[in-house]
Design an enzyme around this catalytic site. Structure first.
Site, PDB file in Angstrom:
ATOM      1  N   ARG A  44       5.381 -15.801  23.448  1.00  0.00           N
ATOM      2  CA  ARG A  44       5.284 -15.436  22.022  1.00  0.00           C
ATOM      3  C   ARG A  44       4.580 -14.091  21.825  1.00  0.00           C
ATOM      4  O   ARG A  44       4.998 -13.269  21.011  1.00  0.00           O
ATOM      5  CB  ARG A  44       4.509 -16.542  21.277  1.00  0.00           C
ATOM      6  CG  ARG A  44       4.411 -16.359  19.775  1.00  0.00           C
ATOM      7  CD  ARG A  44       5.721 -16.591  19.050  1.00  0.00           C
ATOM      8  NE  ARG A  44       6.430 -15.363  18.778  1.00  0.00           N
ATOM      9  CZ  ARG A  44       7.746 -15.223  18.869  1.00  0.00           C
ATOM     10  NH1 ARG A  44       8.507 -16.224  19.203  1.00  0.00           N
ATOM     11  NH2 ARG A  44       8.302 -14.067  18.619  1.00  0.00           N
ATOM     12  N   LYS A  58       0.817   5.100   7.921  1.00  0.00           N
ATOM     13  CA  LYS A  58       0.969   3.772   7.305  1.00  0.00           C
ATOM     14  C   LYS A  58       1.428   2.749   8.348  1.00  0.00           C
ATOM     15  O   LYS A  58       2.533   2.213   8.280  1.00  0.00           O
ATOM     16  CB  LYS A  58       1.944   3.860   6.137  1.00  0.00           C
ATOM     17  CG  LYS A  58       1.410   4.763   5.027  1.00  0.00           C
ATOM     18  CD  LYS A  58       2.379   4.967   3.891  1.00  0.00           C
ATOM     19  CE  LYS A  58       1.749   5.897   2.845  1.00  0.00           C
ATOM     20  NZ  LYS A  58       2.677   6.210   1.736  1.00  0.00           N
ATOM     21  N   LYS A  77      -4.827  17.279   0.593  1.00  0.00           N
ATOM     22  CA  LYS A  77      -4.147  16.582  -0.503  1.00  0.00           C
ATOM     23  C   LYS A  77      -4.770  16.968  -1.840  1.00  0.00           C
ATOM     24  O   LYS A  77      -5.770  17.683  -1.900  1.00  0.00           O
ATOM     25  CB  LYS A  77      -4.240  15.073  -0.290  1.00  0.00           C
ATOM     26  CG  LYS A  77      -3.580  14.630   1.015  1.00  0.00           C
ATOM     27  CD  LYS A  77      -3.382  13.119   1.023  1.00  0.00           C
ATOM     28  CE  LYS A  77      -2.588  12.719   2.263  1.00  0.00           C
ATOM     29  NZ  LYS A  77      -2.215  11.309   2.243  1.00  0.00           N
ATOM     30  N   GLU A 103      -0.443  19.503   0.859  1.00  0.00           N
ATOM     31  CA  GLU A 103       0.483  18.695   0.055  1.00  0.00           C
ATOM     32  C   GLU A 103       0.549  19.260  -1.356  1.00  0.00           C
ATOM     33  O   GLU A 103      -0.497  19.469  -1.983  1.00  0.00           O
ATOM     34  CB  GLU A 103      -0.019  17.241   0.032  1.00  0.00           C
ATOM     35  CG  GLU A 103       0.864  16.308  -0.762  1.00  0.00           C
ATOM     36  CD  GLU A 103       0.334  14.867  -0.770  1.00  0.00           C
ATOM     37  OE1 GLU A 103       0.207  14.272   0.304  1.00  0.00           O
ATOM     38  OE2 GLU A 103       0.013  14.372  -1.879  1.00  0.00           O
ATOM     39  N   ASP A 161       5.531  16.584  -2.079  1.00  0.00           N
ATOM     40  CA  ASP A 161       5.364  15.175  -2.413  1.00  0.00           C
ATOM     41  C   ASP A 161       6.288  14.783  -3.544  1.00  0.00           C
ATOM     42  O   ASP A 161       6.139  15.275  -4.676  1.00  0.00           O
ATOM     43  CB  ASP A 161       3.895  14.930  -2.790  1.00  0.00           C
ATOM     44  CG  ASP A 161       3.646  13.462  -3.111  1.00  0.00           C
ATOM     45  OD1 ASP A 161       4.322  12.597  -2.507  1.00  0.00           O
ATOM     46  OD2 ASP A 161       2.783  13.182  -3.965  1.00  0.00           O
TER      47      ASP A 161
END
Lengths: 279, 279, 279, 279, 279, 279
Positions: B99, B134, B166, B196, B217
């Protein structure tokens, strides 16, 4: 209770180290560490919230002075566009922790939200929706917490807190009867014995062998109904395999006790949550 | 190279501990440790393979004598129904590791497969498909390896090996110009400076400020085309935000250098891979 | 199976670090590292052996070339004066590992030997002798392994793989009935629910509430007989509290299913085992 | 000082992880985390107390708000039936930490109590009662602290903070003289050189060789008296081997400086201490 | 013996993680992992070698197949321009491990070389040159090993394996006599008691108090001679403070037993060693 | 920002464990834990301060109640004889932490002081003084922080946050052109590509290949001037190899952008800082 868990800080620390490494080159270069800031955590889509204690802990480990005001608790539905929390404290620390904190919460809320969908689809009967061991390595306890927040229930956490006799175990000793006998002989009396079967013959054998729980692997609704009949309340019946949002209601309506769904944890998408600094 | 990484054993060991805990109650009760077995790893759907070295390491840490014969390498497409590997060795160890090994490989191959879809959709131009930060906490290096296996490229690994200025950084010091100057002053000369921006004015300011890379963005294809024109090859242009399988070709056709997609790692579903013991 | 456990090396390494620290001042000063030696492990009193895989691992972690020839297996009785193993390899490594290896094996064999005494005293009926969570901090898995080697059985390993509702839990919600209902609602279906009671009224309430197992705390043999009658095979009955080598047979003869004895692990004395270098 | 030790939290955390695992299924299911409770720690038999700082730390790591009022300090005798402390705070945290905290304290107080017995039996002379390296793996520092609390003294902590030349070391180089010379040549000047001998010839050789301390292994009281005479205050004399509560006074009366007793740590039984929640 | 130390892999692994992080971007991008290579380790200046087992371990942890042929052993002088070893194996692994391996060896050989200079300058008398606890945090055991390789001796490793009573300890209890008495009362009998004094009055007090070793802090050669006279062989005398290559011979000629020099470990410069790949 | 780093406590804890081991035998024996004390940290020579947050953390980890009043900040010059801080709190904890805290600060301030010398010698032009990866294993982040405090700049932290193509990489693929192409193809877009060359032909090839930075290895000032001319502002030029306090000004005056100096971290001597308890 997740707040008091000994393991929580370990996971959070590991995640921060992974992202921060030697430090945040950008924020360290640009943001004066004295500056304080405020930020808003907002749901960009409808979701069931999960992960708030983890989210907070990420920030607090970088700066114990960060304060939170939160408007929802874990397990609650949050409509799209709603504020979940406001944060205030060191702007530099907020920027450094942001991504790690969101990575936890978006995954966990994603799992809770998907679980809630399954639970709702299954309907209001007695059937419980369960997770599996198909979790992201290292995150099992958080994944399973998120399932509970979505209204689901946990199957065993791992190999040492539950017995699940599968085909390979049965093959190794020749029969369900022998496998169950060995499990009963060796396992702690605190643990139930569950047997995975693929057809109704298996169900009968497992009942005869004295299984406490029977997992029906990939059986049709009709077969499941018959298995539930055979069990007649003497053993718990779990259905698993190939269950999705489209067929879960039909499965639930068979009267099965438990339905386990790997997708809850291995294929939930992250929900959209934003953290915006307030100018 | 992933085989020689110092961090690989740490992750695999952590995952095994998480699942095995004090031991496998079921296999320890039922399967004679002397029995040897063989098993087949099979793709149940079409996929791009990723995670083979991790998969093998899981078994080897439990039993160094397990042997593998594999028919595909990481990064290769595997048709549905094809055997990926056969394993042989201690049956008990195979059952215990199964597993955990699959959890790694199904996630990693899921990411590689989704990345390949994005790459293919983007078309054969020069545009690179990138991951983001992410990722699942603790699994970033594996997630990013899987993206490479799917034909994608890696953005920075974390906060200490890339600079990405940013909106909040810019707000903290008042202008793109000032933020870039501070980054240049403080950051290692080995790192490029990325900014950004949300509109074409931002693009112009970033170019003037001397940014090496500009992240657009959530800009429209038309705006991206104009940004690429403004850049005129002097700076690298990255598009991000709201990009999916439906619109990635249009974005790629703007001539943008890089497209980053969070979903590659935060929302890839596990692909279906089975491990069956051969009777 | 203990040989393949992920946790074994951790414990052994920790023990070696604790004893070796920066090194063995005496052996490093006196014993030429090239010298090879042979040593005999001998039982100085009659015992049930437990800990051989741990014993070997201690030496092997210091010097992978140390070889063992062993004449008894874990779980076997060893008469006083018998050789258990002979070792050969680096003399310096043998001297460095000796104390740590013996500390493990003397404790574990002590527990196995004491367990065997309790099991033998209890007689040949169906009653199982169980350990408790009263183990040496950090050594629970080894302590519990030793109990099994002595013919005993394990109770739950810790708080997360068994449910045991005690007086304080009952007091917190007002009744056995309510406590059992809450446990059933929240706990995984893989885990049985055990309730600790102090008298026959408790036994009745626990049966009514649907407990799977009832722990009779410090009850007399007469009361235990009545409890067993009440249970009538529908629930498992465990006796605990104040049980020793003098009264265990009487308790076992009540027909109780399980007897748990804290002393097995918290008060077993080390058995006498010597390791002598052969001149 | 034990409170400030860097290693204390490591041991306590390891013990809590071992018992708590993923959480306390029972308390989490039943006890509302908001409920506060009070509990009494009570001696169920006469004992010398040891382990209070460890005991407190277990609770505090789970819930920093738990408060203690204690009536005895480590090293003090506690009569049977006396309250040692009262605790107040989160009931759930108290229930979760209870067993782990008691496991530490019952073992440590057991060691301190047994040590005190030996010390008292040995009488009021100058002879010190020492522990050995025969401790539970991982718990050496706590075991040795407990010995001090019982009025005993510590022998070396491990192989790197003392020199003890045993028969195997002597055999490796041919003579006590050579072994001592090598030790003196290589060991730090901060460490004394102790030699283990089995007869009076050995004592003479060790004195001649310049040993600082001589350990008499399994020698009779008569031989010990002669060894003490031979030493004549120039070297410290330690007796060891086969010493128990019955013969320790006779050994002490030989005038020997030190008596080391392995049983203090390898065979002390846990003393009986209860923690009762106050309704 | 350093090869068999439990702690060695920990340090080497930590160093590799620190340098390698997620991987070697350059080598992974450019060097085909199949390529094998050979490299020569060469002394670019005259030195005393130290660190060979650590050096080798760095490479072996990345690739167990790397082979070494070495022409010098730790502790041996190596003339400028001499080859120390040749390596062969995976070129990629050699390039990745190079800097970390050299960082260890250049530091350690630098310490050994400087120690040898002090030892040689001190002359052939009985005086031992000692290190101190002024080592690089985390590297103490390696720093002290390097001192031994340079012909020096080790002072205590840390605070728990030696007693050194300094002015602040004396001030806390009022007199040398009281401080020594407390140390004797509380410390293990295996450890000598050393007292630091600043003048001859201190020397007399320390002798009277029964110190085993006296450390003369920053005393002149004349004072040291008087102290040695006062000691008259009954206590060991150590000189420390302000000792350098210019004055060490004069200090050694006072007849002092030990001279400790912080600079050996806190201010040794790295020696120049190169690793060149053979084309 | 160093105060908030996740890694700081790890390093400090490791250093304290290394020095404290099982405890401070001397202070524990002599100093009453209730006594409070005050101490002064003083510069015994002129220096640039670095390491204050690390210094404080060492004491605070042993005793959270220790208070500091400091008169200089990291990066500031401190004249010889000046007080840096005064401390107050548990005397015992101050004595235990002293050496570890000073070991950090003396090394870090030594690096900062040496860096400042190089920076000052280099003159006020645009040339930056850089460190290298030649740091003490385990202390890289502290060593590099100290360089910044001395007015220097950091080169890449390790192998995963910068690309530096050296002769062996070039040899492996045949040409600078090919090596740069491979690096560009595989490396993240956030990282610049630096190429090490040994002569002007190499400079030309590297410029043609599109290197972002060129490292001139061991080139003469005249060659460096020509390389700077060739670069003409299109690529950054770094000089390295054989640079010391005597020739750095001449190198800086070539107009080179960066000068990297291994000695900053591998051969800085510890500066003299004392901690005196105030009677």
């Amino acid at each position: 209770m997740i707040e008091n868990q000994i393991w929580l800080d370990k996971i959070v620390r590991m995640a921060l180290e992974e992202d921060l490494g030697a430090g945040d080159l950008t924020s360290d270069a640009i943001v004066d560490p004295q500056i304080r800031g405020r930020a808003v955590l907002e749901a960009r889509e409808q979701m069931v919230l999960a992960g708030l204690p983890v989210f907070k802990r990420v920030f607090r480990l970088l700066s114990s002075g960060i304060e939170f005001e939160c408007y929802f608790a874990d397990g609650r539905p949050v409509p799209a566009g709603e504020k979940i929390c406001t944060l205030s404290g060191s702007l530099s620390a907020i920027l450094k922790a942001e991504r790690t904190a969101l990575n936890f919460m978006q995954r966990m809320s994603g799992i809770a939200t998907l679980t809630r969908e399954y639970v709702d689809k299954a309907g209001s009967g007695k059937t419980r929706i369960l997770d599996t061991r198909k979790t992201a390595p290292g995150l099992r306890l958080l994944d399973k917490y998120a399932v509970r927040m979505g209204g689901g229930f946990n199957h065993r956490l791992g190999l040492s807190d539950g017995i699940l006799i599968k085909d390979n175990h049965i093959a190794a000793v020749g029969s369900i009867d022998r496998a169950v006998a060995l499990a009963r002989e060796n396992a702690p009396h605190t643990i139930k014995i569950e047997v995975e079967v693929e057809n109704l013959t298996g169900v009968e054998e497992a009942i005869t062998a004295g299984a406490d729980v029977i997992l029906l692997d990939n059986m049709t609704p009709d077969e499941i109904i018959k298995a539930v009949d055979l069990a007649d309340g003497r053993v718990t019946i779990e259905a698993s395999g190939g269950i999705n949002l489209d067929n879960i209601r039909e499965i639930a309506q068979t009267g099965v006790d438990l339905i386990s769904v790997g997708a809850l944890t291995h294929s939930a998408r992250a929900v959209d949550i934003s953290l915006e600094v307030i100018p």
